[in-house]
Design a protein around this motif. Structure first.
Motif, PDB file in Angstrom:
ATOM      1  N   GLY A  12       0.805  -1.220   0.000  1.00  0.00           N
ATOM      2  CA  GLY A  12       0.000   0.000   0.000  1.00  0.00           C
ATOM      3  C   GLY A  12       0.833   1.261   0.000  1.00  0.00           C
ATOM      4  N   GLY A  13       2.126   1.143  -0.286  1.00  0.00           N
ATOM      5  CA  GLY A  13       2.995   2.316  -0.296  1.00  0.00           C
ATOM      6  C   GLY A  13       2.592   3.320  -1.364  1.00  0.00           C
ATOM      7  N   LYS A  14       2.969   4.568  -1.148  1.00  0.00           N
ATOM      8  CA  LYS A  14       2.520   5.663  -2.009  1.00  0.00           C
ATOM      9  C   LYS A  14       3.545   6.036  -3.074  1.00  0.00           C
ATOM     10  N   TYR A  15       4.696   5.394  -3.089  1.00  0.00           N
ATOM     11  CA  TYR A  15       5.773   5.831  -3.974  1.00  0.00           C
ATOM     12  C   TYR A  15       5.347   5.880  -5.433  1.00  0.00           C
ATOM     13  N   LEU A  22       1.949  14.433  -5.047  1.00  0.00           N
ATOM     14  CA  LEU A  22       2.724  15.586  -4.581  1.00  0.00           C
ATOM     15  C   LEU A  22       2.194  16.927  -5.078  1.00  0.00           C
ATOM     16  N   PRO A  23       1.789  17.032  -6.358  1.00  0.00           N
ATOM     17  CA  PRO A  23       1.277  18.331  -6.809  1.00  0.00           C
ATOM     18  C   PRO A  23      -0.003  18.765  -6.102  1.00  0.00           C
ATOM     19  N   SER A  24      -0.689  17.827  -5.432  1.00  0.00           N
ATOM     20  CA  SER A  24      -1.940  18.159  -4.747  1.00  0.00           C
ATOM     21  C   SER A  24      -1.717  18.680  -3.339  1.00  0.00           C
ATOM     22  N   ILE A  25      -0.503  18.591  -2.828  1.00  0.00           N
ATOM     23  CA  ILE A  25      -0.233  19.002  -1.451  1.00  0.00           C
ATOM     24  C   ILE A  25       0.029  20.508  -1.411  1.00  0.00           C
ATOM     25  N   PRO A  26      -0.795  21.255  -0.704  1.00  0.00           N
ATOM     26  CA  PRO A  26      -0.592  22.705  -0.641  1.00  0.00           C
ATOM     27  C   PRO A  26       0.563  23.076   0.277  1.00  0.00           C
ATOM     28  N   ALA A  27       0.964  24.314   0.230  1.00  0.00           N
ATOM     29  CA  ALA A  27       2.013  24.802   1.116  1.00  0.00           C
ATOM     30  C   ALA A  27       1.469  24.926   2.536  1.00  0.00           C
ATOM     31  N   GLY A  28       2.370  24.858   3.504  1.00  0.00           N
ATOM     32  CA  GLY A  28       1.981  24.992   4.897  1.00  0.00           C
ATOM     33  C   GLY A  28       3.199  24.975   5.790  1.00  0.00           C
ATOM     34  N   ALA A  29       2.962  25.150   7.089  1.00  0.00           N
ATOM     35  CA  ALA A  29       4.069  25.205   8.038  1.00  0.00           C
ATOM     36  C   ALA A  29       4.620  23.818   8.352  1.00  0.00           C
ATOM     37  N   ARG A  30       3.737  22.819   8.374  1.00  0.00           N
ATOM     38  CA  ARG A  30       4.155  21.467   8.766  1.00  0.00           C
ATOM     39  C   ARG A  30       3.303  20.448   8.031  1.00  0.00           C
ATOM     40  N   LEU A  31       3.948  19.387   7.533  1.00  0.00           N
ATOM     41  CA  LEU A  31       3.206  18.285   6.924  1.00  0.00           C
ATOM     42  C   LEU A  31       2.981  17.214   7.978  1.00  0.00           C
ATOM     43  N   VAL A  32       1.735  16.806   8.135  1.00  0.00           N
ATOM     44  CA  VAL A  32       1.364  15.785   9.109  1.00  0.00           C
ATOM     45  C   VAL A  32       0.922  14.540   8.360  1.00  0.00           C
ATOM     46  N   GLU A  33       1.544  13.409   8.675  1.00  0.00           N
ATOM     47  CA  GLU A  33       1.176  12.136   8.054  1.00  0.00           C
ATOM     48  C   GLU A  33       0.601  11.194   9.110  1.00  0.00           C
ATOM     49  N   PRO A  34      -0.707  10.952   9.089  1.00  0.00           N
ATOM     50  CA  PRO A  34      -1.301  10.009  10.050  1.00  0.00           C
ATOM     51  C   PRO A  34      -0.895   8.570   9.784  1.00  0.00           C
ATOM     52  N   PHE A  35      -0.554   8.233   8.521  1.00  0.00           N
ATOM     53  CA  PHE A  35      -0.186   6.865   8.134  1.00  0.00           C
ATOM     54  C   PHE A  35       1.132   6.942   7.354  1.00  0.00           C
ATOM     55  N   VAL A  36       2.243   7.102   8.045  1.00  0.00           N
ATOM     56  CA  VAL A  36       3.497   7.402   7.352  1.00  0.00           C
ATOM     57  C   VAL A  36       4.002   6.250   6.504  1.00  0.00           C
ATOM     58  N   GLY A  37       3.758   5.003   6.931  1.00  0.00           N
ATOM     59  CA  GLY A  37       4.206   3.854   6.143  1.00  0.00           C
ATOM     60  C   GLY A  37       5.682   3.923   5.821  1.00  0.00           C
ATOM     61  N   SER A  38       6.035   3.759   4.559  1.00  0.00           N
ATOM     62  CA  SER A  38       7.433   3.751   4.150  1.00  0.00           C
ATOM     63  C   SER A  38       8.062   5.142   4.118  1.00  0.00           C
ATOM     64  N   GLY A  39       7.258   6.173   4.310  1.00  0.00           N
ATOM     65  CA  GLY A  39       7.784   7.535   4.316  1.00  0.00           C
ATOM     66  C   GLY A  39       7.992   8.132   2.942  1.00  0.00           C
ATOM     67  N   ALA A  40       7.351   7.591   1.922  1.00  0.00           N
ATOM     68  CA  ALA A  40       7.556   8.076   0.556  1.00  0.00           C
ATOM     69  C   ALA A  40       7.172   9.544   0.395  1.00  0.00           C
ATOM     70  N   VAL A  41       6.054   9.951   0.989  1.00  0.00           N
ATOM     71  CA  VAL A  41       5.635  11.348   0.884  1.00  0.00           C
ATOM     72  C   VAL A  41       6.612  12.243   1.639  1.00  0.00           C
ATOM     73  N   PHE A  42       6.955  11.869   2.857  1.00  0.00           N
ATOM     74  CA  PHE A  42       7.937  12.625   3.644  1.00  0.00           C
ATOM     75  C   PHE A  42       9.229  12.840   2.870  1.00  0.00           C
ATOM     76  N   LEU A  43       9.738  11.792   2.253  1.00  0.00           N
ATOM     77  CA  LEU A  43      11.008  11.864   1.541  1.00  0.00           C
ATOM     78  C   LEU A  43      10.971  12.848   0.377  1.00  0.00           C
ATOM     79  N   ASN A 185      -5.346   3.336   2.089  1.00  0.00           N
ATOM     80  CA  ASN A 185      -4.391   2.261   1.818  1.00  0.00           C
ATOM     81  C   ASN A 185      -4.378   1.964   0.328  1.00  0.00           C
ATOM     82  N   LEU A 186      -3.232   2.193  -0.303  1.00  0.00           N
ATOM     83  CA  LEU A 186      -3.155   2.099  -1.759  1.00  0.00           C
ATOM     84  C   LEU A 186      -2.979   0.677  -2.261  1.00  0.00           C
ATOM     85  N   SER A 187      -3.009  -0.304  -1.357  1.00  0.00           N
ATOM     86  CA  SER A 187      -2.819  -1.687  -1.795  1.00  0.00           C
ATOM     87  C   SER A 187      -4.092  -2.274  -2.387  1.00  0.00           C
TER      88      SER A 187
END
Length: 202
Positions: A12-15, A22-43, A185-187
């Motif tokens: 179910g990883g997001k990579y 990624l283009p859908s994520i707006p700007a902000g002070a902090r990105l919060v991931e409730p389901f971080v999984g492999s961390g693909a978005v964070f990276l 869950n993308l799986s």
């Protein structure tokens, strides 16, 4: 799009959908991931601050250990990726050690080993909390040193907080300026997951 690949296999990883997410994520002070999984978005997101959450304590423990111990952790994990440890007998022995251990560092090193040697990279526990994924029978499991180093570099280059908690607790901790990436869950179905995905900006 030049993307950084996570060091963990993750159902179910997001990579593979980052070019659309990624283009859908707006700007902000902090990105919060409730389901971080492999961390693909964070990276691959460009925030200065992150709150990375998951209910899997071993996953969050691994990320915390990597940040704390850095290159020493990578060296200890690398030492397990040998032909002698790529047998069912060795796998079952190390899986048993993992399940019996209460040491956070030892569990983190073994969690990475299990992730790369288990069947399909699955992470699964029984009702007693025992990790029970079978041996994957790979010819030569890949040690993700380059990906680990990239993850560590990202951790060192921004402000990151980790939490073992469910999405309700994560939402309760939101503050003004947070951007929440909450993806299904993308799986299951990519189309369904994209319909269910949402970005919340406070």
């Amino acid at each position: 799009m030049d993307l950084t690949r996570p060091f963990l296999k993750w159902a179910g990883g997001k990579y593979r959908l980052l070019d659309r997410l990624l283009p859908s994520i707006p700007a902000g002070a902090r990105l919060v991931e409730p389901f971080v999984g492999s961390g693909a978005v964070f990276l691959n997101a460009g925030f200065a601050s992150y709150l990375l959450c998951d209910l899997n304590a071993d996953l969050i423990g691994l990320y915390r250990t990597l940040r704390r111990d850095g290159e020493r952790f990578i060296a200890e994990a690398r030492a397990l990726f040998t032909p002698g440890n790529n047998t069912q007998e060795a796998f079952l022995r190390l899986r048993e050690t993992f399940n019996a251990s209460s040491d956070a560092e030892e569990r983190s090193v073994l969690f990475l080993y299990l992730n790369r040697h288990s069947y399909n990279g699955l992470v699964r526990y029984n009702s007693k909390g025992i990790y029970n994924v079978p041996f994957g029978k790979y010819k030569a499991p890949y040690f993700p040193e380059r990906e680990l180093t990239a993850f560590l570099d990202k951790l060192r280059g921004c402000d990151v907080a980790f939490a073992v908690q469910d999405f309700r607790s994560t939402f309760a901790a939101l503050r003004p300026g947070d951007v929440v990436s909450s993806f299904a869950n993308l799986s299951y179905s990519s189309a369904l997951s994209l319909r269910l995905s949402r970005i919340l900006t406070l």
